[in-house]
Write an enzyme that holds these catalytic residues in place. Structure first.
Site, mmCIF file in Angstrom:
data_model
loop_
_atom_site.group_PDB
_atom_site.id
_atom_site.type_symbol
_atom_site.label_atom_id
_atom_site.label_comp_id
_atom_site.label_asym_id
_atom_site.label_seq_id
_atom_site.Cartn_x
_atom_site.Cartn_y
_atom_site.Cartn_z
ATOM 1 N N SER A 66 0.806 -1.220 0.000
ATOM 2 C CA SER A 66 0.000 0.000 0.000
ATOM 3 C C SER A 66 0.845 1.280 0.000
ATOM 4 O O SER A 66 1.662 1.482 -0.877
ATOM 5 C CB SER A 66 -0.939 -0.064 1.202
ATOM 6 N N ASP A 281 -2.961 6.129 -3.266
ATOM 7 C CA ASP A 281 -1.845 5.507 -2.555
ATOM 8 C C ASP A 281 -1.278 4.380 -3.426
ATOM 9 O O ASP A 281 -1.698 4.175 -4.564
ATOM 10 C CB ASP A 281 -2.259 5.030 -1.156
ATOM 11 N N ASP A 285 -6.175 1.948 -3.199
ATOM 12 C CA ASP A 285 -7.431 1.780 -2.456
ATOM 13 C C ASP A 285 -7.754 3.005 -1.600
ATOM 14 O O ASP A 285 -8.739 3.017 -0.868
ATOM 15 C CB ASP A 285 -7.423 0.488 -1.613
ATOM 16 N N GLU A 375 -12.608 6.315 5.958
ATOM 17 C CA GLU A 375 -11.634 6.757 6.934
ATOM 18 C C GLU A 375 -11.171 8.131 6.472
ATOM 19 O O GLU A 375 -11.172 8.424 5.276
ATOM 20 C CB GLU A 375 -10.448 5.791 7.008
ATOM 21 N N ASN A 377 -8.404 9.196 6.047
ATOM 22 C CA ASN A 377 -7.268 9.091 5.128
ATOM 23 C C ASN A 377 -7.670 8.767 3.685
ATOM 24 O O ASN A 377 -6.804 8.609 2.825
ATOM 25 C CB ASN A 377 -6.268 8.059 5.651
ATOM 26 N N ARG A 500 -4.047 6.214 20.606
ATOM 27 C CA ARG A 500 -4.260 4.775 20.428
ATOM 28 C C ARG A 500 -3.002 4.135 19.828
ATOM 29 O O ARG A 500 -2.192 4.813 19.189
ATOM 30 C CB ARG A 500 -5.463 4.493 19.520
ATOM 31 N N THR A 504 -0.646 -1.055 12.591
ATOM 32 C CA THR A 504 0.234 -1.400 11.475
ATOM 33 C C THR A 504 1.693 -1.028 11.724
ATOM 34 O O THR A 504 2.563 -1.443 10.977
ATOM 35 C CB THR A 504 -0.212 -0.683 10.184
ATOM 36 N N ARG A 509 -0.365 6.592 18.073
ATOM 37 C CA ARG A 509 -0.714 7.804 17.340
ATOM 38 C C ARG A 509 -1.473 8.757 18.255
ATOM 39 O O ARG A 509 -2.350 8.341 19.002
ATOM 40 C CB ARG A 509 -1.585 7.474 16.132
HETATM 41 P P1 NG1 Z 1 -3.017 2.326 12.139
HETATM 42 O O1 NG1 Z 1 -1.578 2.109 11.869
HETATM 43 O O2 NG1 Z 1 -3.693 1.269 13.001
HETATM 44 O O3 NG1 Z 1 -3.284 3.724 12.633
HETATM 45 C C1 NG1 Z 1 -3.456 2.851 9.540
HETATM 46 C C2 NG1 Z 1 -4.487 3.918 9.289
HETATM 47 C C3 NG1 Z 1 -5.846 3.255 9.217
HETATM 48 C C4 NG1 Z 1 -5.885 2.127 8.200
HETATM 49 C C5 NG1 Z 1 -4.714 1.180 8.433
HETATM 50 C C6 NG1 Z 1 -4.613 0.089 7.381
HETATM 51 C C7 NG1 Z 1 -4.592 6.236 10.137
HETATM 52 C C8 NG1 Z 1 -4.560 7.115 11.332
HETATM 53 N N1 NG1 Z 1 -4.496 4.915 10.377
HETATM 54 O O4 NG1 Z 1 -3.795 2.199 10.744
HETATM 55 O O5 NG1 Z 1 -6.816 4.222 8.960
HETATM 56 O O6 NG1 Z 1 -5.901 2.639 6.888
HETATM 57 O O7 NG1 Z 1 -3.479 1.887 8.504
HETATM 58 O O8 NG1 Z 1 -3.814 0.434 6.287
HETATM 59 O O9 NG1 Z 1 -4.725 6.713 9.012
HETATM 60 ZN ZN ZN Z 2 -3.680 1.145 0.193
#
Ligand code: NG1
Ligand code: ZN
Length: 532
Positions: A66, A281, A285, A375, A377, A500, A504, A509
């Site tokens: 990704s 990205d 997706d 989301e 993002n 939280r 990934t 964050r």
């Molecule tokens: P994490 O690393 O759990 O914050 C990130 C994105 C999620 C989601 C996942 C999967 C942010 C803050 N977090 O998760 O929205 O897209 O990656 O790729 O954007």
């Molecule tokens: Zn992606």
């Protein structure tokens, strides 16, 4: 017995690197491409098990990392309806990936088969694809070995976007049902989207010209192909950052993640004022849109803005059509406070908040007739339930206005990828709506003004110590920390902040928003300081 020896035989060709603990997380397995060979081989075994468990339904395997840097890669499984792998199977994936020896792997494989009563003689069908990363071809070879080791049938779809593979999986598994999803080919995907786009925008002005930063990834060539199917009579798409052969440029200072997190333009892009831009990205997706105004100020149109635009459009179409269906929105804690307020107070559509991760959003969206999830993002889609589709298909319009609205809604359901967030499909969705409204990006942006916000990544000793509740909006542990955050937030007008653990990355964050840029930044720093 003979067949089991095949697993060990092939496995010796794909030794597990020492000292690594693998985990199937929200994005599947994701790490340095050079460390993934054994993991991908074993995912082949698991994909076959999953297919055999489901009476030979086709399972997808996507090899991509990704928005991660070029040297990373990843692998994830796609369930028969194009959905993410069922959560209970994530532990089996992790188990197989971590088996220490070839024999232990065979044993673990058998244990899963036995626990789930899987008939190892039944058929297994798997399809797979990869993005443009340099480590992709070798990982595909490892995957093929895994599939061969357990005698699974497979089809190599070569290079696709992640959502294209989700589409293919759903098409294959619905082919002989009453509601086939489409032709299970890349061409079938383009034809379906192009036709739907032409119907949705029929008789409307051309949407604004859009320039798309493809993050130097797989989305570039695929978007150009899609645009060719639609035709330049209907849309003008200008693709930039499409150097897929310059593998080191993937996601580098460009792409949806860069633009969203840095809140600035991709490197080297010189935008004309009030024109529409977007960034994809690395596996297409996710998408975010943006523009600069006459004063050269940058404005981001992220997942929340997309959700709001789509909600407004669908709500209005439903009102005109007279079809009685419930629209709902699903967001995460990262949704800008202004967007949630706009959706609830102005549009008056119900908003559900779930933890981060597409699987949570997707499932919550399925509870509405028409569920919109994004989301912040830029990952998201719109789900039309089966009963919503039936209501629309069987609706008897009383006048041409109603008929138009119903036709548009039905074509939207075809235009939108119902399996997963899809940057290409979302791009067409947004531009189709702008064409209907005869809007440019500035008119779209008017709906509400984002609260300034800041996202900070903080490396801590043990991110697992951070436990949350209330859809990740409040910390339960470490004890006492939430009270300290609350005390800080109270000092800021329109302040909001939460912490939280990332699913990934090995970090936590911190998100903060407040009435002004300065205050949002300050709140983010102060909350981050609490973690040190
Ligand atoms: P994490 O690393 O759990 O914050 C990130 C994105 C999620 C989601 C996942 C999967 C942010 C803050 N977090 O998760 O929205 O897209 O990656 O790729 O954007
Ligand atoms: Zn992606």
């Amino acid at each position: 017995q003979e067949r089991l020896s095949q697993i060990a035989k092939f496995s010796t060709l794909h030794p597990r690197p020492e000292g690594h603990k693998f985990a199937y997380g929200t994005a599947g397995f994701r790490l340095l491409g050079s460390l993934l060979d054994s993991v991908v081989f074993r995912v082949g075994l698991l994909a076959a098990l999953r297919s055999r468990k489901l009476d030979g339904e086709t399972i997808g395997v996507m090899i991509t990392a990704s928005h991660n840097p070029p040297d990373d890669n990843g692998v994830k499984l796609i369930d028969p309806q194009g959905e993410m792998l069922e959560a209970s199977w994530e532990t089996y994936a992790t188990k197989l990936a971590n088996a220490e020896t070839d024999d232990e792997l065979t044993k673990d494989y058998l244990a899963v088969a036995e626990a789930l009563k899987i008939n190892l003689d039944s058929p297994a069908n798997v399809v797979f694809a990869r993005d443009t990363r340099a480590s992709g071809p070798a990982l595909v070879a490892a995957l093929k070995d895994g599939l061969q080791a357990v005698a699974a049938d497979y089809t190599d779809y070569r290079i696709l976007t992640t959502p294209q593979l989700h589409y293919v999986v759903k098409c294959i598994n619905t082919a002989t049902t009453a509601t086939p999803y489409g032709k299970p080919t890349e061409e079938g995907y383009y034809e379906k989207l192009a036709t739907a786009f032409q119907i949705v925008t029929m008789g409307k002005p051309k949407p604004p010209v859009i320039t798309v930063d493809a993050a130097n990834g797989v989305g570039g060539p695929k978007l150009k192909e899609l645009a060719r199917y639609i035709g330049s009579d209907h849309i003008d798409i200008n693709v930039v950052k499409d150097e897929i052969d310059a593998v080191e440029k993937l996601n580098h200072q460009c792409g949806a993640d860069f633009v969203k997190t840095q809140q600035k333009l991709p490197l080297g892009l010189e935008p004309a004022s009030l024109e529409l831009y977007a960034s994809l990205d690395g596996d297409a997706d996710r998408i975010v849109f943006y523009y600069v105004d006459e004063a050269s100020k940058f404005h981001l149109l992220d997942g929340d803005k997309i959700a709001s635009l789509v909600a407004m459009f669908i709500r209005d179409l439903l009102a005109v059509s007279g079809v009685d269906l419930q629209v709902g929105i699903v967001q995460t804690a990262y949704a800008n406070g202004s967007s949630s307020k706009y959706l609830t107070d102005i549009l008056k559509v119900p908003v559900t908040v779930t933890p981060t991760g597409v699987k949570h959003l997707h499932h919550a969206a399925q509870l509405f007739d028409i569920g919109i999830y994004f989301e912040a993002n830029g990952h998201g889609t719109v789900l039309f339930s089966n009963s919503a589709m039936k209501s629309l298909e069987s609706f008897e319009a009383q006048n041409p206005g109603q008929q138009d609205a119903v036709t548009t809604l039905l074509s939207l359901a075809a235009l939108i990828n119902q399996t997963v967030g899809d940057a290409l499909s979302d791009l067409l969705l947004v531009t189709a709506i702008l064409s209907h409204k005869v809007w440019g990006p500035d008119e779209w942006n008017l709906a509400y003004t984002d609260l300034p916000n800041r996202l900070v990544r903080v490396v801590v000793k043990d991110r697992m110590a951070f436990k949350t509740e209330d859809a990740e909006r409040r910390l339960v542990e470490p004890k006492g920390l939430q009270a300290q955050i609350d005390a800080l937030v109270k000092k800021y007008k329109s302040g909001r902040s939460f912490v939280r653990a990332s699913g990934t990355e090995d970090a936590v964050r911190v998100y903060a928003e407040a009435a002004t840029r300065l205050e949002a930044d300050e709140l983010a720093v102060k909350v981050s300081d609490l973690l040190k």
